[in-house]
Structures are given as C-alpha cells and as structure tokens.
Design a protein around this motif. Structure first.
Motif, mmCIF file in Angstrom:
data_model
loop_
_atom_site.group_PDB
_atom_site.id
_atom_site.type_symbol
_atom_site.label_atom_id
_atom_site.label_comp_id
_atom_site.label_asym_id
_atom_site.label_seq_id
_atom_site.Cartn_x
_atom_site.Cartn_y
_atom_site.Cartn_z
ATOM 1 N N UNK A 137 0.834 -1.207 0.000
ATOM 2 C CA UNK A 137 0.000 0.000 0.000
ATOM 3 C C UNK A 137 0.871 1.261 0.000
ATOM 4 N N UNK A 138 0.364 2.319 -0.617
ATOM 5 C CA UNK A 138 1.001 3.633 -0.536
ATOM 6 C C UNK A 138 0.284 4.383 0.579
ATOM 7 N N UNK A 139 1.014 4.875 1.566
ATOM 8 C CA UNK A 139 0.360 5.549 2.699
ATOM 9 C C UNK A 139 -0.478 6.754 2.258
ATOM 10 N N UNK A 140 -1.617 6.931 2.931
ATOM 11 C CA UNK A 140 -2.444 8.103 2.656
ATOM 12 C C UNK A 140 -2.602 8.964 3.909
ATOM 13 N N UNK A 141 -2.012 8.508 5.024
ATOM 14 C CA UNK A 141 -2.035 9.293 6.250
ATOM 15 C C UNK A 141 -0.598 9.533 6.700
ATOM 16 N N UNK A 142 -0.348 10.757 7.166
ATOM 17 C CA UNK A 142 0.996 11.144 7.561
ATOM 18 C C UNK A 142 0.977 11.806 8.926
ATOM 19 N N UNK A 143 2.105 11.747 9.585
ATOM 20 C CA UNK A 143 2.287 12.368 10.888
ATOM 21 C C UNK A 143 3.409 13.396 10.754
ATOM 22 N N UNK A 144 3.108 14.642 11.128
ATOM 23 C CA UNK A 144 4.109 15.700 11.087
ATOM 24 C C UNK A 144 4.412 16.130 12.519
ATOM 25 N N UNK A 145 5.700 16.144 12.884
ATOM 26 C CA UNK A 145 6.120 16.527 14.235
ATOM 27 C C UNK A 145 7.267 17.518 14.136
ATOM 28 N N UNK A 146 7.361 18.327 15.166
ATOM 29 C CA UNK A 146 8.444 19.304 15.239
ATOM 30 C C UNK A 146 9.642 18.654 15.909
ATOM 31 N N UNK A 147 10.800 18.849 15.322
ATOM 32 C CA UNK A 147 12.043 18.331 15.870
ATOM 33 C C UNK A 147 13.062 19.463 15.817
ATOM 34 N N UNK A 148 13.320 20.078 16.963
ATOM 35 C CA UNK A 148 14.229 21.225 16.988
ATOM 36 C C UNK A 148 13.580 22.408 16.299
ATOM 37 N N UNK A 149 14.257 22.945 15.277
ATOM 38 C CA UNK A 149 13.746 24.102 14.546
ATOM 39 C C UNK A 149 13.028 23.741 13.251
ATOM 40 N N UNK A 150 12.842 22.459 13.003
ATOM 41 C CA UNK A 150 12.217 22.065 11.738
ATOM 42 C C UNK A 150 11.076 21.080 11.980
ATOM 43 N N UNK A 151 10.339 20.821 10.916
ATOM 44 C CA UNK A 151 9.226 19.879 10.942
ATOM 45 C C UNK A 151 9.610 18.649 10.135
ATOM 46 N N UNK A 152 9.142 17.505 10.568
ATOM 47 C CA UNK A 152 9.423 16.244 9.896
ATOM 48 C C UNK A 152 8.117 15.515 9.648
ATOM 49 N N UNK A 153 7.938 15.002 8.439
ATOM 50 C CA UNK A 153 6.709 14.282 8.080
ATOM 51 C C UNK A 153 7.057 12.868 7.658
ATOM 52 N N UNK A 154 6.319 11.911 8.220
ATOM 53 C CA UNK A 154 6.513 10.494 7.886
ATOM 54 C C UNK A 154 5.147 9.830 7.768
ATOM 55 N N UNK A 155 5.075 8.713 7.052
ATOM 56 C CA UNK A 155 3.805 7.983 7.008
ATOM 57 C C UNK A 155 3.361 7.597 8.412
ATOM 58 N N UNK A 156 2.077 7.707 8.666
ATOM 59 C CA UNK A 156 1.547 7.340 9.977
ATOM 60 C C UNK A 156 1.592 5.827 10.133
ATOM 61 N N UNK A 157 1.979 5.370 11.306
ATOM 62 C CA UNK A 157 1.957 3.931 11.585
ATOM 63 C C UNK A 157 0.874 3.680 12.628
ATOM 64 N N UNK A 158 0.122 2.639 12.414
ATOM 65 C CA UNK A 158 -0.974 2.311 13.327
ATOM 66 C C UNK A 158 -0.623 1.086 14.133
ATOM 67 N N UNK A 159 -0.983 1.112 15.413
ATOM 68 C CA UNK A 159 -0.664 0.000 16.310
ATOM 69 C C UNK A 159 -1.723 -1.055 16.189
#
Length: 159
Positions: A137-159
């Motif tokens: 599958x190609x992810x359609x949901x993403x998680x964006x978090x702040x790390x220091x002075x920048x933002x990082x976006x990765x595919x969301x992982x579900x438990x």
C-alpha cells in the motif's frame, strides 16, 4: 475517432473513442497521450511514449509499454494501471482507489508522487514463477512533528 495533433504530437482519447471496451493507441517516442473522462474501459498505449495523462474517469484501465518521462493520473477512482516496461515517474493526484501493476524489472525504479489520494496499492509482478506478486500500500495518512527548529513528516503507523 481518436484525434492526433501532428504539430504537437498529442493523441487525445475520450470515452466516445472506445468500442468494445478497449482502445489501443500505437505511439512513437515523441508522442504524448491525453486520456479524458474514460470510465469502465481500457486504453492500451503500445510502443515507447513521451508521456501519458489520464484525467477523470471511473474504473478506467490504462496499460503502457515504455514511458520516457511520466504517467499522470488525475481526478479518477478505481484505476487499474499496468506498466509493462520503463516507467521513470508516476504522478497520482486526487485519486480514490488505484492498483499499480509493475510487470517488468525496468519499471521498479519508478518515482511515485501522490497528492490527495486514498486506497493506492503497488503490485510488484516481477517475481519468480512459483511466487505470488507482492502488493504494497502507498500511505495516505501522515504524521508531522516538530524536531528542533524544523518539521518532519513520515507515514503514519498504526498500532
């Protein structure tokens, strides 16, 4: 009838061009193919083509041989796409449901860009005779978090 603009090297295919559910476009390297609003039918692009664009449609099927630049799929749902050879880039925008079948090792290096899409799957059909194709599958949901002075976006992982 399909139309061909020889000055611009563009084939245009619309729903009315398709009889018996299939339309085959035989192309040359400098040609582009524009497919608009095709539903419940297949378009087969035979030969090496500069680019292909599929814009609009419900349950369209698109089959290509070798592509020099890119295939674009826009504003469609239930798409079945098959790449039989070289596929450098695939752009998918505003598509709800697509299966992307890679039939040749030359297509496995494809770069895929997606936007506003859901339910997309890539099927690697380049496997041994006794193996099943590998669906991813190609992810359609993403998680964006702040790390220091920048933002990082990765595919969301579900438990």
């Amino acid at each position: 009838q399909m139309s061909y603009d020889s000055a611009k090297h563009i084939w245009t295919v619309v729903q009315g061009d398709i009889t018996d559910g299939v339309c085959t476009v035989t192309v040359e390297e400098k040609d582009k193919v524009m497919i608009r609003d095709v539903s419940n039918a297949a378009v087969v692009v035979s030969g090496k083509v500069a680019s292909v664009s599929l814009d609009g449609g419900v349950k369209p099927v698109l089959v290509v041989d070798d592509v020099i630049a890119t295939v674009e799929i826009f504003r469609s749902s239930g798409v079945q796409f098959q790449a039989n050879g070289v596929l450098p880039a695939l752009q998918i925008d505003n598509v709800q449901g697509a299966q992307i079948n890679i039939m040749d090792a030359k297509g496995l290096d494809v770069q895929i860009v997606t936007s506003l899409c859901s339910d997309l799957n890539i099927v690697n059909c380049v496997v041994g005779d006794e193996e099943d194709p590998i669906e991813s599958p190609i992810p359609s949901q993403y998680l964006t978090v702040r790390s220091g002075d920048s933002w990082s976006t990765e595919p969301a992982s579900h438990v």
